[in-house]
Design a protein around this motif. Structure first.
Motif, short mmCIF file in Angstrom:
data_model
loop_
_atom_site.label_atom_id
_atom_site.label_comp_id
_atom_site.label_asym_id
_atom_site.label_seq_id
_atom_site.Cartn_x
_atom_site.Cartn_y
_atom_site.Cartn_z
N ILE A 1 8.72 17.48 4.09
CA ILE A 1 9.72 16.85 4.97
C ILE A 1 10.20 15.53 4.37
CG2 ILE A 1 10.04 15.74 7.21
CD1 ILE A 1 8.36 17.88 8.46
N THR A 2 9.26 14.70 3.93
CA THR A 2 9.62 13.38 3.39
C THR A 2 10.28 13.52 2.03
OG1 THR A 2 7.75 12.39 4.56
CG2 THR A 2 8.74 11.11 2.78
N ARG A 3 11.40 12.82 1.85
CA ARG A 3 12.10 12.82 0.57
C ARG A 3 12.19 11.41 -0.01
NH1 ARG A 3 16.94 17.08 2.13
NH2 ARG A 3 15.81 18.98 1.57
N ASP A 4 12.70 10.46 0.78
CA ASP A 4 12.78 9.07 0.33
C ASP A 4 11.42 8.39 0.47
OD1 ASP A 4 15.84 8.18 -0.04
OD2 ASP A 4 15.70 9.64 1.56
N SER A 5 11.17 7.39 -0.36
CA SER A 5 10.01 6.53 -0.18
C SER A 5 10.39 5.42 0.79
CB SER A 5 9.56 5.93 -1.53
OG SER A 5 9.11 6.95 -2.39
N ILE A 6 9.84 5.49 1.99
CA ILE A 6 10.21 4.57 3.07
C ILE A 6 9.18 3.46 3.17
CG2 ILE A 6 10.74 4.37 5.51
CD1 ILE A 6 12.68 6.12 3.98
N ALA A 7 9.64 2.21 3.18
CA ALA A 7 8.76 1.05 3.31
C ALA A 7 8.79 0.55 4.75
CB ALA A 7 9.22 -0.07 2.37
N VAL A 8 7.61 0.28 5.29
CA VAL A 8 7.47 -0.17 6.68
C VAL A 8 6.56 -1.39 6.70
CG1 VAL A 8 6.83 0.45 9.03
CG2 VAL A 8 7.71 2.21 7.49
N ASP A 9 6.98 -2.46 7.34
CA ASP A 9 6.17 -3.68 7.48
C ASP A 9 5.28 -3.58 8.71
OD1 ASP A 9 7.16 -5.18 5.24
OD2 ASP A 9 9.03 -5.42 6.34
N TRP B 1 -1.95 -6.07 10.39
CA TRP B 1 -3.27 -5.54 10.77
C TRP B 1 -4.29 -6.66 10.68
CZ3 TRP B 1 -7.70 -4.59 7.54
CH2 TRP B 1 -8.73 -3.89 8.18
N ASN B 2 -4.89 -6.99 11.83
CA ASN B 2 -5.89 -8.06 11.88
C ASN B 2 -5.37 -9.35 11.24
OD1 ASN B 2 -7.63 -6.34 13.18
ND2 ASN B 2 -8.89 -5.91 11.38
N ASP B 3 -4.15 -9.74 11.61
CA ASP B 3 -3.50 -10.96 11.13
C ASP B 3 -3.19 -10.91 9.63
OD1 ASP B 3 -3.60 -12.10 13.68
OD2 ASP B 3 -5.59 -12.93 13.33
N ARG B 4 -3.25 -9.75 9.03
CA ARG B 4 -2.91 -9.60 7.62
C ARG B 4 -1.66 -8.72 7.50
NH1 ARG B 4 -8.76 -8.39 4.84
NH2 ARG B 4 -9.05 -7.14 6.69
N HIS B 5 -0.70 -9.19 6.72
CA HIS B 5 0.57 -8.49 6.59
C HIS B 5 0.47 -7.38 5.53
CE1 HIS B 5 3.08 -11.35 9.00
NE2 HIS B 5 2.03 -12.13 8.74
N VAL B 6 1.02 -6.24 5.89
CA VAL B 6 0.94 -5.06 5.03
C VAL B 6 2.33 -4.43 4.94
CG1 VAL B 6 -0.08 -2.76 4.75
CG2 VAL B 6 -1.47 -4.63 5.67
N LYS B 7 2.68 -3.95 3.76
CA LYS B 7 3.88 -3.16 3.58
C LYS B 7 3.45 -1.76 3.15
CE LYS B 7 7.57 -5.01 1.73
NZ LYS B 7 8.62 -4.89 2.76
N LEU B 8 3.67 -0.79 4.04
CA LEU B 8 3.25 0.59 3.79
C LEU B 8 4.42 1.39 3.21
CD1 LEU B 8 1.37 1.20 7.16
CD2 LEU B 8 0.30 0.87 4.94
N PHE B 9 4.13 2.20 2.19
CA PHE B 9 5.14 3.05 1.57
C PHE B 9 4.77 4.51 1.81
CE2 PHE B 9 5.15 -0.86 -0.94
CZ PHE B 9 6.49 -1.16 -0.98
N ASP B 10 5.62 5.21 2.56
CA ASP B 10 5.46 6.66 2.69
C ASP B 10 6.19 7.32 1.53
OD1 ASP B 10 4.75 9.11 3.73
OD2 ASP B 10 6.53 9.23 5.01
N ILE C 1 0.85 -1.19 0.00
CA ILE C 1 0.00 0.00 0.00
C ILE C 1 0.89 1.24 0.00
CG2 ILE C 1 -1.80 1.28 1.21
CD1 ILE C 1 -2.70 -1.31 2.49
N ALA C 2 0.72 2.11 -0.99
CA ALA C 2 1.47 3.36 -1.06
C ALA C 2 0.55 4.51 -0.64
CB ALA C 2 1.99 3.60 -2.47
N ILE C 3 1.09 5.42 0.16
CA ILE C 3 0.36 6.60 0.60
C ILE C 3 0.90 7.79 -0.19
CG2 ILE C 3 -0.42 7.92 2.60
CD1 ILE C 3 -1.02 4.99 2.90
N VAL C 4 0.07 8.41 -1.01
CA VAL C 4 0.52 9.53 -1.84
C VAL C 4 -0.40 10.72 -1.63
CG1 VAL C 4 1.45 7.94 -3.58
CG2 VAL C 4 -0.84 8.89 -3.88
#
Length: 466
Positions: free
Chosen positions: A232-240, A243-252, A201-204
């Motif tokens: 403030i944000t420059r790099d696209s940071i990925a965070v694991d 949520w509710n036993d479902r794995h998500v990789k978030l991209f700021d 999931i990417a947040i834009v």
């Protein structure tokens, strides 16, 4: 347990270049401008047969705690405290500076072991700085060149005991979690949301729309740098995350401004990194500032995501600051119906990243959008629907001859892609294509996802006998 190695030092000494060298990819933004890196980035590093996590950090600077530089320093200090060893990088060509000495004292007081690296030590220009590094009292400096890959054998020798100690604590070989933006090793056969294939999931959105604040609230910690300053944000940071036993990789991602305003090289790199995150994502949450009316730049961002073929969710952030909520929601829905025909029916969710309101609704909408994005319709159902369409609304005639739509199938999903075999595809008007797409969306319940529809001309068996 995987060994964690933090790369620290003052700005512009080559930390991000070393990070890219260790992970073997150009993930972190690199530029001659000091202070490019702000958020800490975690990546999978390989050095020979050693595997470990490497953490790129912002440059250590002396500043007030409430300032942007002070918040960046706090992020770096958290990375040092979480690491098994810190690589303190200095610039051998410019020699020691008072800032180097100040932060050498800070690292000396930290319980985390420190290894001293003299970067840019290739050639004679770095000999003076290498000798000066002994005065820091952090042991023998290791001469390296992150840009040219020199000195990595010496770095391997000093990191080997750290990685072996981490393996012993785990009781065997430990797998390194993939935490960067690349998805080459993702098992696409696994179900979405599993550990083998987390939902990407990417947040834009525009600058200062609350993207980093949203991710921090989801994670329950100040993982990403936030503040009142825009951009403030420059790099696209990925965070694991789970949520509710479902794995998500978030991209700021960095805020996307109008193309005409993006002039500086560094901002161009940040925008390119954000677009790369969108292409790797499966679902894109477009974050809008609910206190600002729906603007042209918001529409362009949503249109860009739709053209990339990603599943879309619109999140109205800062909803707690809106006074007339009914009017604001109606304005957004009207703009969506008028300008976003390519993703008609897109989910619009209200939330507040600062107060944590509506976060479950946003994530639930993301998983629903992903389900629609993967929807497949059987060929028999498609052709029964096509027969009904042709009966009630046949395509217009071209030069007095009727265009025949013979057959329809769906060769692809993600997003749904349909192919129609017909007699004269070049003569079909765009309005009839939109009619078919809207019919597919309504009949087979595919709201808010981009739908691809293409035509293919069947072979004429009498062409060679003319």
């Amino acid at each position: 347990m995987v060994a964690k190695v933090a790369i620290v030092g003052r700005p512009n000494v080559g930390k991000s270049t070393l990070f890219n060298r260790l992970v073997g990819k150009r993930l972190a933004l690199v530029d001659d401008t000091p202070g490019v890196t702000r958020d800490r980035r975690v990546g999978e590093a390989r050095l020979g047969d050693l595997k470990f996590q490497v953490i790129d950090t912002a440059g250590l600077e002396e500043a007030a705690a409430h300032s942007l530089e002070g918040r960046m320093r706090k992020q770096t200090e958290e990375a040092i405290g979480d690491a098994d060893v810190a690589l303190f990088v200095i610039d051998a060509r410019s020699g020691l500076t008072p800032t180097d000495e100040t932060f050498a004292d800070l690292l000396r007081k930290s319980p985390t072991p420190v290894l001293l690296l003299a970067n840019k030590a290739e050639g004679r220009a770095g000999e003076g700085g290498l000798l000066e590094a002994y005065s820091l009292g952090l042991g023998d400096p290791i001469a390296i060149s992150a840009e040219h890959g020199e000195g990595l054998a010496d770095l391997y020798d000093v990191l080997r005991p750290v990685v072996d100690a981490a393996k012993e604590r785990e009781g065997g070989d430990a797998a390194v979690a993939e935490t960067d933006v690349d998805v080459d090793d993702v098992d696409e056969r696994a179900p979405a949301g599993s550990a083998e294939r987390p939902l990407r999931i990417a947040i834009v959105g525009r600058p200062n729309a609350g993207k980093s604040t949203l991710i921090n609230r989801i994670l329950g910690e100040e993982r990403l740098l936030t503040g009142p300053e825009a951009g403030i944000t420059r790099d696209s940071i990925a965070v694991d995350w789970v949520w509710n036993d479902r794995h998500v990789k978030l991209f700021d991602t960095a805020g996307l401004r109008r193309k005409a305003r993006v002039q500086e090289k560094l901002e161009k790199l940040s925008v390119a990194d954000a677009l790369r995150a969108v292409r790797f994502a499966e679902v894109v949450i477009v974050t809008l500032d609910a206190t600002i009316s729906f603007e042209k730049q918001d529409l362009q961002i949503i249109d860009l995501v739709a053209r990339e073929g990603r599943a879309v969710v619109i999140a109205l952030n800062k909803w707690d600051l809106v006074e007339d909520r009914a009017e604001a929601m109606q304005a957004v829905r009207d703009a969506s119906e008028r300008y976003l025909n390519q993703i008609r029916g897109v989910q619009i969710v209200t939330m507040s990243g600062l107060h944590g309101q509506g976060l479950d609704k946003v994530l639930d909408a993301a998983f629903k959008a992903h389900e629609v994005w993967n929807r497949r319709v059987s060929t028999s159902r498609l052709n029964r629907w096509l027969d009904g369409v042709l009966t009630h609304h046949p395509p217009p005639a071209a030069s007095g001859r009727r265009i025949k739509l013979r057959y329809m199938t769906q060769p692809k999903t993600r997003p749904p892609h349909f192919v129609v075999f017909c007699s004269k595809p070049e003569n079909l008007p765009e309005s009839y294509t939109r009619y078919l797409v809207n019919g597919l969306r309504e009949t087979f319940d595919m709201p808010g996802t981009p739908i691809r529809l293409s035509y293919r001309k069947g072979d004429n068996p009498y062409h060679s006998k003319r």
